[in-house]
Design a protein around this motif. Structure first.
Motif, PDB file in Angstrom:
ATOM      1  N   GLU A 130       0.844  -1.215   0.000  1.00 29.73           N
ATOM      2  CA  GLU A 130       0.000   0.000   0.000  1.00 29.73           C
ATOM      3  C   GLU A 130       0.875   1.258   0.000  1.00 29.73           C
ATOM      4  OE1 GLU A 130      -0.460  -2.559   2.016  1.00 29.73           O
ATOM      5  OE2 GLU A 130      -2.498  -3.265   1.599  1.00 29.73           O
ATOM      6  N   ASP A 131       2.006   1.196   0.708  1.00 31.82           N
ATOM      7  CA  ASP A 131       2.857   2.392   0.724  1.00 31.82           C
ATOM      8  C   ASP A 131       3.601   2.551  -0.602  1.00 31.82           C
ATOM      9  OD1 ASP A 131       3.345   4.703   2.141  1.00 31.82           O
ATOM     10  OD2 ASP A 131       5.340   4.023   2.744  1.00 31.82           O
ATOM     11  N   ALA A 132       3.945   1.427  -1.229  1.00 33.59           N
ATOM     12  CA  ALA A 132       4.567   1.521  -2.555  1.00 33.59           C
ATOM     13  C   ALA A 132       3.579   2.177  -3.527  1.00 33.59           C
ATOM     14  CB  ALA A 132       4.975   0.138  -3.049  1.00 33.59           C
ATOM     15  N   ILE A 133       2.304   1.826  -3.390  1.00 30.19           N
ATOM     16  CA  ILE A 133       1.277   2.436  -4.261  1.00 30.19           C
ATOM     17  C   ILE A 133       1.165   3.929  -3.943  1.00 30.19           C
ATOM     18  CG2 ILE A 133      -1.199   2.450  -4.813  1.00 30.19           C
ATOM     19  CD1 ILE A 133      -1.148  -0.626  -4.137  1.00 30.19           C
ATOM     20  N   ARG A 134       1.150   4.264  -2.634  1.00 32.27           N
ATOM     21  CA  ARG A 134       1.054   5.691  -2.258  1.00 32.27           C
ATOM     22  C   ARG A 134       2.241   6.482  -2.790  1.00 32.27           C
ATOM     23  NH1 ARG A 134      -1.331   3.822   2.658  1.00 32.27           N
ATOM     24  NH2 ARG A 134       0.718   3.318   3.505  1.00 32.27           N
ATOM     25  N   MET A 135       3.420   5.854  -2.811  1.00 34.32           N
ATOM     26  CA  MET A 135       4.630   6.541  -3.293  1.00 34.32           C
ATOM     27  C   MET A 135       4.659   6.602  -4.822  1.00 34.32           C
ATOM     28  SD  MET A 135       6.524   7.259  -0.570  1.00 34.32           S
ATOM     29  CE  MET A 135       8.099   7.673  -1.287  1.00 34.32           C
ATOM     30  N   ASN A 136       3.678   5.982  -5.458  1.00 30.51           N
ATOM     31  CA  ASN A 136       3.651   5.890  -6.921  1.00 30.51           C
ATOM     32  C   ASN A 136       4.919   5.208  -7.444  1.00 30.51           C
ATOM     33  OD1 ASN A 136       2.420   6.157  -9.375  1.00 30.51           O
ATOM     34  ND2 ASN A 136       3.078   8.281  -9.698  1.00 30.51           N
ATOM     35  N   ALA A 137       5.358   4.170  -6.727  1.00 33.50           N
ATOM     36  CA  ALA A 137       6.599   3.472  -7.110  1.00 33.50           C
ATOM     37  C   ALA A 137       6.428   2.802  -8.465  1.00 33.50           C
ATOM     38  CB  ALA A 137       6.941   2.415  -6.057  1.00 33.50           C
ATOM     39  N   ASP A 138       7.472   2.891  -9.278  1.00 32.69           N
ATOM     40  CA  ASP A 138       7.446   2.223 -10.587  1.00 32.69           C
ATOM     41  C   ASP A 138       8.035   0.825 -10.506  1.00 32.69           C
ATOM     42  OD1 ASP A 138       6.286   4.299 -12.287  1.00 32.69           O
ATOM     43  OD2 ASP A 138       7.977   5.429 -11.508  1.00 32.69           O
ATOM     44  N   CYS A 139       8.800   0.560  -9.466  1.00 31.85           N
ATOM     45  CA  CYS A 139       9.192  -0.817  -9.158  1.00 31.85           C
ATOM     46  C   CYS A 139       9.631  -0.859  -7.705  1.00 31.85           C
ATOM     47  CB  CYS A 139      10.289  -1.340 -10.088  1.00 31.85           C
ATOM     48  SG  CYS A 139      11.884  -0.547  -9.911  1.00 31.85           S
ATOM     49  N   MET A 140       9.655  -2.082  -7.179  1.00 31.75           N
ATOM     50  CA  MET A 140      10.041  -2.284  -5.774  1.00 31.75           C
ATOM     51  C   MET A 140      11.334  -3.092  -5.759  1.00 31.75           C
ATOM     52  SD  MET A 140       6.270  -3.213  -4.255  1.00 31.75           S
ATOM     53  CE  MET A 140       5.889  -4.398  -5.538  1.00 31.75           C
ATOM     54  N   ALA A 141      12.341  -2.591  -5.047  1.00 31.23           N
ATOM     55  CA  ALA A 141      13.664  -3.229  -5.059  1.00 31.23           C
ATOM     56  C   ALA A 141      13.848  -4.123  -3.842  1.00 31.23           C
ATOM     57  CB  ALA A 141      14.756  -2.159  -5.081  1.00 31.23           C
ATOM     58  N   VAL A 142      14.228  -5.363  -4.129  1.00 33.40           N
ATOM     59  CA  VAL A 142      14.393  -6.383  -3.086  1.00 33.40           C
ATOM     60  C   VAL A 142      15.807  -6.949  -3.167  1.00 33.40           C
ATOM     61  CG1 VAL A 142      13.613  -8.651  -2.283  1.00 33.40           C
ATOM     62  CG2 VAL A 142      11.947  -7.020  -3.225  1.00 33.40           C
ATOM     63  N   GLN A 143      16.515  -6.916  -2.040  1.00 29.67           N
ATOM     64  CA  GLN A 143      17.872  -7.475  -1.986  1.00 29.67           C
ATOM     65  C   GLN A 143      17.789  -8.999  -1.910  1.00 29.67           C
ATOM     66  OE1 GLN A 143      19.781  -5.006  -2.225  1.00 29.67           O
ATOM     67  NE2 GLN A 143      21.852  -5.637  -1.754  1.00 29.67           N
ATOM     68  N   THR A 144      18.595  -9.698  -2.694  1.00 26.76           N
ATOM     69  CA  THR A 144      18.577 -11.167  -2.635  1.00 26.76           C
ATOM     70  C   THR A 144      19.989 -11.691  -2.415  1.00 26.76           C
ATOM     71  OG1 THR A 144      18.883 -11.434  -5.015  1.00 26.76           O
ATOM     72  CG2 THR A 144      16.608 -11.297  -4.220  1.00 26.76           C
ATOM     73  N   PHE A 145      20.076 -12.832  -1.759  1.00 25.60           N
ATOM     74  CA  PHE A 145      21.388 -13.378  -1.361  1.00 25.60           C
ATOM     75  C   PHE A 145      21.507 -14.812  -1.850  1.00 25.60           C
ATOM     76  CE2 PHE A 145      19.984 -10.099   1.530  1.00 25.60           C
ATOM     77  CZ  PHE A 145      21.071  -9.244   1.543  1.00 25.60           C
ATOM     78  N   VAL A 146      21.591 -14.981  -3.133  1.00 25.45           N
ATOM     79  CA  VAL A 146      21.711 -16.325  -3.706  1.00 25.45           C
ATOM     80  C   VAL A 146      23.063 -16.912  -3.292  1.00 25.45           C
ATOM     81  CG1 VAL A 146      21.892 -17.626  -5.865  1.00 25.45           C
ATOM     82  CG2 VAL A 146      20.200 -15.783  -5.645  1.00 25.45           C
TER      83      VAL A 146
END
Ligand code: R5P
Length: 292
Positions: A130-146
């Motif tokens: 919901e906050d990503a939508i409020r921020m009008n985010a164009d993508c959400m960045a997620v750190q991954t540790f393969v």
């Protein structure tokens, strides 16, 4: 499950062949996505060039006040006209970046580690959809540790964000982290980038390596390349040139822009390579002209 020690059959990445499922959309792997996703991706990847200059200044989420980013309110605004996307935390964006800017937003949504930890490979999803939508985010960045201790939980975080993103048509940017003990080889980056794309990321952020063209060819979504530690400007521009030649869709550069002697000139020089086909030599001459 396929045998992980299976026969060593040589691989063929068909480097010379362009991605076969572009359809009429300019972003790799996005042809079958819905209108909302495509709209966000078009704010990230310029529809004319298909490329992007992302500017990463999310370092504070685990590093605190980083050299060059001591005053976000002063450093960021002058760079806004020269970059396509701001990769940042919600705290930095809300407090220090005027909402009137027209850049895309790559919102950092995971956190949970700090420079004081020995092991940085454990994070949680800290920002609600919901906050990503409020921020009008164009993508959400997620750190991954393969391949690291935090692999399972980070891929679970990633899947949760991708699922939420698909529900509301917001792309997910999977970030390949490279821990101290992890190899920076094409073998590792082929593994990590492909896993992230197959889990459903619409964009993957990774690093340059030998045989980068093979890493890019084997990944069915666009790759954006981190700048990494500060290099002399000439070398950073060479890196940007090499990744674009190797099939990246853009750069996601932080320290090599904001720690430059002339950040605004550097952002413009990177833009010239990514969007206007400048060589690294031409871009460096341009940088020198602007910064004198
Ligand atoms: C990396 O995991 C984070 O996203 C960094 O804060 C940022 O992307 C690094 O950018 P650079 O390596 O170009 O400074």
């Amino acid at each position: 499950m396929a045998d992980k020690d299976g026969l060593k059959v040589p691989k063929d990445y068909h480097i010379a062949e362009p991605f076969a499922n572009m359809g009429d959309f300019h972003v790799k792997g996005a042809n079958s996505l819905d209108w909302g996703m495509k709209k966000h991706l078009s704010r990230i990847f310029n529809p004319k060039t298909g490329h992007t200059v992302m500017f990463a200044f999310d370092h504070g989420y685990f590093m605190g006040s980083t050299s060059g980013l001591e005053r976000l309110d002063l450093v960021i605004p002058p760079l806004l006209p020269y970059v396509d996307v701001l990769m940042a935390t919600r705290g930095a964006l809300r407090t220090c970046v005027p909402a009137s800017n027209t850049c895309g937003v790559a919102l950092r949504v995971t956190s949970g580690s700090s420079m004081l930890d020995d092991d940085l490979s454990h994070e949680v999803v800290a920002v609600d959809i919901e906050d990503a939508i409020r921020m009008n985010a164009d993508c959400m960045a997620v750190q991954t540790f393969v391949g690291a201790d935090g692999q399972l939980s980070s891929l679970e975080n990633l899947s949760r964000v991708i699922n939420a993103g698909l529900k509301y048509s917001i792309p997910t940017l999977g970030v390949v982290a490279v821990g101290k003990q992890m190899e920076r080889t094409d073998r590792f980056f082929k593994l990590a980038t492909r896993i992230l794309a197959e889990l459903g990321c619409q964009i993957v952020k990774t690093y340059y390596c030998e045989n980068f063209e093979e890493v890019a060819a084997a990944c069915p979504v666009p790759l954006v390349i981190a700048g990494g530690k500060k290099l002399p400007e000439k070398d950073a521009l060479n890196l940007a040139y090499k990744v674009m030649q190797g099939g990246a869709a853009g750069v996601d550069m932080g320290r090599n822009i904001f720690q430059s002697t002339h950040p605004v000139a550097m952002a413009q020089a990177v833009h010239k390579i990514v969007h206007e086909g400048f060589t690294d030599k031409e871009a460096f001459e341009f940088f020198e002209e602007l910064s004198h």
